[in-house]
Design an enzyme around this catalytic site. Sequence first.
Site, short mmCIF file in Angstrom:
data_model
loop_
_atom_site.label_atom_id
_atom_site.label_comp_id
_atom_site.label_asym_id
_atom_site.label_seq_id
_atom_site.Cartn_x
_atom_site.Cartn_y
_atom_site.Cartn_z
N ASP A 184 0.82 -1.21 0.00
CA ASP A 184 0.00 0.00 0.00
C ASP A 184 0.86 1.26 0.00
OD1 ASP A 184 -2.71 -0.06 -0.37
OD2 ASP A 184 -3.23 0.46 1.69
N ASP A 250 0.66 -9.47 9.80
CA ASP A 250 1.23 -8.13 9.74
C ASP A 250 2.66 -8.21 9.21
OD1 ASP A 250 -1.01 -6.82 10.58
OD2 ASP A 250 -0.36 -6.57 12.66
N ASP A 252 5.40 -7.31 10.37
CA ASP A 252 6.43 -7.67 11.35
C ASP A 252 6.11 -8.97 12.07
OD1 ASP A 252 4.27 -5.96 12.54
OD2 ASP A 252 5.28 -6.51 14.39
N ASP A 347 -10.84 -5.69 12.23
CA ASP A 347 -10.74 -7.10 12.57
C ASP A 347 -11.90 -7.54 13.47
OD1 ASP A 347 -9.79 -5.50 14.61
OD2 ASP A 347 -7.73 -6.20 14.45
#
Length: 774
Positions: A184, A250, A252, A347
Amino acid sequence: MFALQSRVACALRFALKRRSTLLCAWFCCLGLLLFLASVPLSLSIQIQFGWGVVALLLVLRLTGAARRWRLFFLLLCCQLTLRYVYWRTTSTLGYNGPFDLLAAVLLYLAELYGIVVALLGIFVNVAPVRREPVPLPADRSQWPTVDILIPSYNEPLDMLDITLRAALNIRYPRDRFHVYLLDDGGTVQKRAQADPLKAAEAWSRHRALQELTARLGARYLTRERNEHAKAGNINAALAHVSSDLVAILDADHVPTVDFLEKTTGFFLADEKMFLVQTPHFFINPDPVEKNLQMFGQMPSESEMFYSVIQPGLDFWNAAFFCGSAAILRRRCLDEVGGIQGNSITEDAETALELHARGYHSAFLGIPLISGLQPETFTAFVVQRVRWAQGMIQIFLLKNPLLQPGLKIWQRLCYFSSSFFWFFGYARMVFLLAPLAYLLFGLQIYNASFTEVLAYGFPHVVGVMLMSDLLFGEVRWAFISELYELMQAFFALPGILQVLRNPRAPTFNVTPKGEQLDTDFISRLAGPFYLVYLLVLIGVGFAAWRFFAYPLHRDITLVTLGWNLFNLLLLNAAMGALFERRQRRQFPRMPVDLDARLTVDAPGECCACRVDDLSMHGALVLGSLATPLTSGARGRISIFDTVSQEWLELSVLVRSSRPAEKGGLAIGVQFINETQEQISRIALLMYGDSRRWQSYREERKQRIGFMRSFGLLILLGGRYAFAHYRSIAQQAARYAFDLLLYYSLPWRRALGRFWRKCCRWVLDEQDVSRDSVKS
């Protein structure tokens, strides 16, 4: 497979019946306790009753019987709390003036909030579920296909490189899963923006990530426009993927090799399963842990949610999606139009929609990813304010109590999860309420010391004991207060923004992988200074009020004690607001691996053990007797417990010192790694879920209230000093700069005078010489 699904269907029917039974029992017990709470007792009898129940609770806790008599213990705590609520509501809310009434109502609402949260916490955690992985069939062709989606916005390439490598290392049939990087930060909109520097940066990121994914064997996806943040990024990718399941990580969150093996079996066993969520396990300290130097010595702040609350929600079929480290059924996502985007906690909102349609979720309490927490307090606040605003958006826009399709227990669970985030209001009221009496004399709590002793103190002790039973291993009492206080200063304005306009908040990406070269005071410390000063002034006013109003000394002492407790919390907060250096981009984690180290000069070889490990180096404990020279080269072979193979790497010795148990502790840096070796290091570092589970369990420990209180005092005394010293140094530098600035005209005048004197002396000397010559 059909037999397995039949067993699961029977288990689900049994769980539904058990939930209904427990819900009925809960409401019956609550009704009985409410009736008993309203029974009038004299003050002396109430003191005996309240402290008698406290004594019984303490006996149950100290003897270990509280776990066996869990429900009885919790009901006793409820009785103390409900009796306090009845007395507080009917006896303490008198009118003493408009400002007194306003302050009294604000405090009463804050207390009521805390009591509702406590009662809901008991309900949610009445019977937590501890699941084991559902085994996959022997025929691998029956395993579901999975698309692993890794959304990215502005994360460093090194971080994405590790996550992609680990995702590609997952132990699953290679033709049954695909890894996608969802960029993105390099969208068409970003690359076409008017600012040429930003456009060039987006183009550079676009090309770099395309090259990275091509080199590693992953797939690159981006989109036209940056709409609806992370939810929009994932939904745009869903149009390009077609597997049975979707795994979301994610940028990380580095997965272990068994991430899919341990999670996908649930979907084969239950056709209505839409979500399997796993814990977010972190290998670096959050800012409070880092700045107070408590990482690894106390449970992580997130453990209460992932070790207690999510298993509790799972019993009620209300465990919800946490944005990452989860698997979702693609068919269910399509049914609700993909990831939801009405709130900035997309979420939990998605899980709410799917639970309302009758689908099931599961929480598997095994850490199958390792992630990074925010490194600075500013980033920490950005993340937590986003969570608070998003959950309150859900509370307002999709009120769980009114959401069609939810079971009554799911309504209560979602209400508990969203209502909790109003803690910013309650925490700020509890911080400022003592000052209303000490500074302004407002009558906000119309009760004598004896009444507080009869009703208030037993309730407080009961809540603490209840919290200790439910969360004691994963959240220490007063450390929990510290975390909530530090967030409350910024969560409360965020809450008010949502209340004014529920659709106003926007998604802010949490910074990760930051490096700090120096110690400094957080730029968010300002509000803490103001409140700290007010609390200190309150202590002085308490001393004055004690002598000025002798008839109210008992209430003054109680309020002073409350104010001093707030001062201790603020003192510890000052220590946590002094940001410590963070130079490592990739944290080191403790390991215990067999290894062999060979050093070219002096040509020695020894068996050793790897004590800690990162992507770039390791600490090795060896039996060498002679210290090694920094800069010496060699090779190390490390036994990988995941692949059951030896990994051989070239190393450079960075440090060498005597170890505590004999031999040498040798710090080595990996050098000249090939692409295959880097992937093997990532597998070695991040691949073993058993290591994360063991490390997670080691951090869980229960300490008493007195030890927790002593730790709060110790942390405040030890680490706040560095904060105050930095303030003093900055103040001294500022004062010196001011002195130099305002003394500049005087210094110039003195300089001119000195130069004139020098010229006069020189002229006199010249005249003397001329006279001598003549």
